[in-house]
Design a protein around this motif. Structure first.
Motif, PDB file in Angstrom:
ATOM      1  N   SER A  52     -46.936   0.636 -44.140  1.00  0.00           N
ATOM      2  CA  SER A  52     -47.417  -0.552 -44.856  1.00  0.00           C
ATOM      3  C   SER A  52     -47.865  -0.230 -46.272  1.00  0.00           C
ATOM      4  O   SER A  52     -47.610  -1.004 -47.208  1.00  0.00           O
TER       5      SER A  52
ATOM      6  N   ASN B 252     -40.418 -12.310 -37.708  1.00  0.00           N
ATOM      7  CA  ASN B 252     -40.363 -11.201 -36.742  1.00  0.00           C
ATOM      8  C   ASN B 252     -40.682  -9.856 -37.396  1.00  0.00           C
ATOM      9  O   ASN B 252     -41.356  -9.008 -36.802  1.00  0.00           O
TER      10      ASN B 252
ATOM     11  N   LYS C 187     -42.542  -9.385 -40.012  1.00  0.00           N
ATOM     12  CA  LYS C 187     -43.986  -9.376 -40.284  1.00  0.00           C
ATOM     13  C   LYS C 187     -44.768  -8.984 -39.031  1.00  0.00           C
ATOM     14  O   LYS C 187     -45.753  -8.228 -39.097  1.00  0.00           O
ATOM     15  N   ASP C 188     -44.339  -9.509 -37.872  1.00  0.00           N
ATOM     16  CA  ASP C 188     -44.985  -9.148 -36.606  1.00  0.00           C
ATOM     17  C   ASP C 188     -44.875  -7.650 -36.348  1.00  0.00           C
ATOM     18  O   ASP C 188     -45.847  -6.999 -35.935  1.00  0.00           O
ATOM     19  N   THR C 189     -43.679  -7.093 -36.578  1.00  0.00           N
ATOM     20  CA  THR C 189     -43.475  -5.657 -36.376  1.00  0.00           C
ATOM     21  C   THR C 189     -44.366  -4.853 -37.314  1.00  0.00           C
ATOM     22  O   THR C 189     -44.993  -3.867 -36.905  1.00  0.00           O
TER      23      THR C 189
ATOM     24  N   GLN D 279     -47.136  -5.742 -38.638  1.00  0.00           N
ATOM     25  CA  GLN D 279     -48.533  -5.883 -38.239  1.00  0.00           C
ATOM     26  C   GLN D 279     -48.858  -5.028 -37.008  1.00  0.00           C
ATOM     27  O   GLN D 279     -49.902  -4.387 -36.943  1.00  0.00           O
ATOM     28  N   GLN D 280     -47.921  -5.001 -36.045  1.00  0.00           N
ATOM     29  CA  GLN D 280     -48.173  -4.273 -34.804  1.00  0.00           C
ATOM     30  C   GLN D 280     -47.930  -2.768 -34.929  1.00  0.00           C
ATOM     31  O   GLN D 280     -48.697  -1.965 -34.405  1.00  0.00           O
ATOM     32  N   LYS D 281     -46.856  -2.385 -35.624  1.00  0.00           N
ATOM     33  CA  LYS D 281     -46.505  -0.967 -35.726  1.00  0.00           C
ATOM     34  C   LYS D 281     -46.956  -0.330 -37.039  1.00  0.00           C
ATOM     35  O   LYS D 281     -47.059   0.899 -37.139  1.00  0.00           O
ATOM     36  N   GLY D 282     -47.190  -1.167 -38.051  1.00  0.00           N
ATOM     37  CA  GLY D 282     -47.616  -0.644 -39.345  1.00  0.00           C
ATOM     38  C   GLY D 282     -46.507   0.037 -40.130  1.00  0.00           C
ATOM     39  O   GLY D 282     -46.778   0.762 -41.086  1.00  0.00           O
TER      40      GLY D 282
ATOM     41  N   LEU E 264     -39.074  -6.469 -32.397  1.00  0.00           N
ATOM     42  CA  LEU E 264     -39.759  -6.192 -31.129  1.00  0.00           C
ATOM     43  C   LEU E 264     -39.244  -7.068 -29.996  1.00  0.00           C
ATOM     44  O   LEU E 264     -39.241  -6.639 -28.843  1.00  0.00           O
ATOM     45  N   GLU E 265     -38.815  -8.287 -30.299  1.00  0.00           N
ATOM     46  CA  GLU E 265     -38.365  -9.207 -29.253  1.00  0.00           C
ATOM     47  C   GLU E 265     -36.915  -8.922 -28.858  1.00  0.00           C
ATOM     48  O   GLU E 265     -36.039  -8.793 -29.717  1.00  0.00           O
TER      49      GLU E 265
END
Length: 364
Positions: free
Chosen positions: A138, A174, A176-178, A180-183, A248-249
């Motif tokens: 990030s 999606n 952005k989610d990755t 946020q979750q994985k950095g 991720l999905e």
């Protein structure tokens, strides 16, 4: 060589190359003898030697035919000033012969972000600053955003996403989610799936390959299912890494891998089924009629460049799918040299005022 070369100059060029043990470059790029100048070639070699970049000539000997030492030195000095990774030039050696290109790459914040060229140069910037073809965290992404003066959505949509316009908004969400979750995200070209993902996703990958293979089998019943499955599985493993790392999905992964494999298989089938007769008899189309009124003549191109375009036009008119290989064979040049020549031609065409006007009318 006989048309454009001069005997004394050719002698001097051979002497220069021989003194540097570079005579073998003529096998790859004989145009050096026709287009190069001995003093210029000597200066170019000195510049590259001073930066330990002489190996670039093996990948793109055309540098000696069309390069200018002063431009190459200017580009390399700017790259060094920016602490760029010069070893990356092995993947884009022709970059150093383009006047002002490095300055443009490192001042992209002044360019229009909706211009396709902006994003092409932005990716080169990322390669030169070692932020490409790797997993980037990030903090590194934020540095890129600041340096390029772009938003996160612009970055994700134009650099990280592998989708088309239809699903672009969903993909940005999606990604952005990755992040946020994985950095972190993988930024770069298609890559193989990492071992750790293969181990945990093996069943899903096999199931996905089966689903895609079944779909393709219905479309192409003449092909063996096992062959299709092997093609899809290998392609997924060797090229699907970017998708599996960044999404991720499973729903998103399925959509992206499905589309990629179908497109690649369709292209493969088209290539394989190209008419053998056209390939076998390509020479009847291959010698372009350079006086043909149907072929546009560009005064800003050199004779060799015009002939190259005319030859490719002849192949395309003949319906030859493998026209690039035919072009390399006909002109006795390597793939890298052809790519360099086409890049130079494209740059000249995009700078021509009349063509710019035509392109703007077409877009309108």
């Amino acid at each position: 060589i006989l048309a454009k070369g001069k005997s004394k100059e050719i002698e001097y060029i051979i002497e220069v190359l021989e003194s540097k043990s570079l005579l073998s470059l003529l096998d790859q790029s004989p145009s050096i003898l026709a287009l190069g100048k001995s003093k210029e070639i000597e200066s170019i070699i000195d510049v590259l030697e001073s930066k330990s970049l002489l190996f670039l000539l093996n990948q793109c000997p055309y540098i000696l035919a069309k390069g200018k030492a002063v431009i190459i030195r200017e580009n390399l000095d700017l790259l060094c000033k920016q602490d760029a990774d010069l070893t990356i030039l092995q993947y884009m050696p022709a970059l150093i012969i383009q006047k002002g290109i490095v300055k443009e790459i490192f001042s992209l914040q002044d360019k229009h972000k909706h211009d396709e060229k902006f994003w092409q140069l932005a990716k080169i910037y990322m390669q030169l600053t070692t932020h490409y073809n790797k997993i980037v965290d990030s903090q590194e992404i934020q540095t890129l955003l600041d340096n390029l003066h772009i938003t996160k959505d612009e970055f994700l949509g134009n650099v990280a996403s592998v989708s088309n316009e239809t699903y672009l908004t969903l993909d940005i969400h999606n990604l952005k989610d990755t992040l946020q979750q994985k950095g972190e995200l993988y930024i770069g070209d298609n890559t193989s799936i990492p071992v750790e993902i293969l181990e945990t996703q093996a069943i899903f990958i096999q199931s996905l390959a089966q689903e895609i293979a079944q779909h393709l089998k219905k479309q192409y019943s003449q092909y063996n299912y096992d062959d299709i499955y092997d093609f899809v599985l290998n392609l997924t493993i060797e090229k699907g890494g970017k998708t599996f790392i960044n999404y991720l999905e499973q729903k998103s992964i399925t959509r992206l891998i499905f589309r990629y494999c179908v497109v690649c298989f369709n292209n493969q089938v088209h290539s394989v089924t190209t008419s053998y007769d056209k390939i076998k008899n390509y020479k009847k189309y291959s010698v372009a009629n350079f006086n043909d009124q149907d072929l546009p003549i560009y005064p800003f191109l050199e004779l060799e460049e015009q002939e190259l375009l005319n030859y490719i036009s002849s192949c395309l008119s003949a319906g030859i799918a493998d026209y690039l290989s035919m072009t390399m064979e006909y002109f006795k040049i390597s793939k890298k040299e052809l790519e360099t020549k086409l890049s130079v031609i494209k740059e000249k065409m995009t700078q021509d005022p009349s063509l710019k006007h035509k392109l703007s009318l077409n877009k309108a």
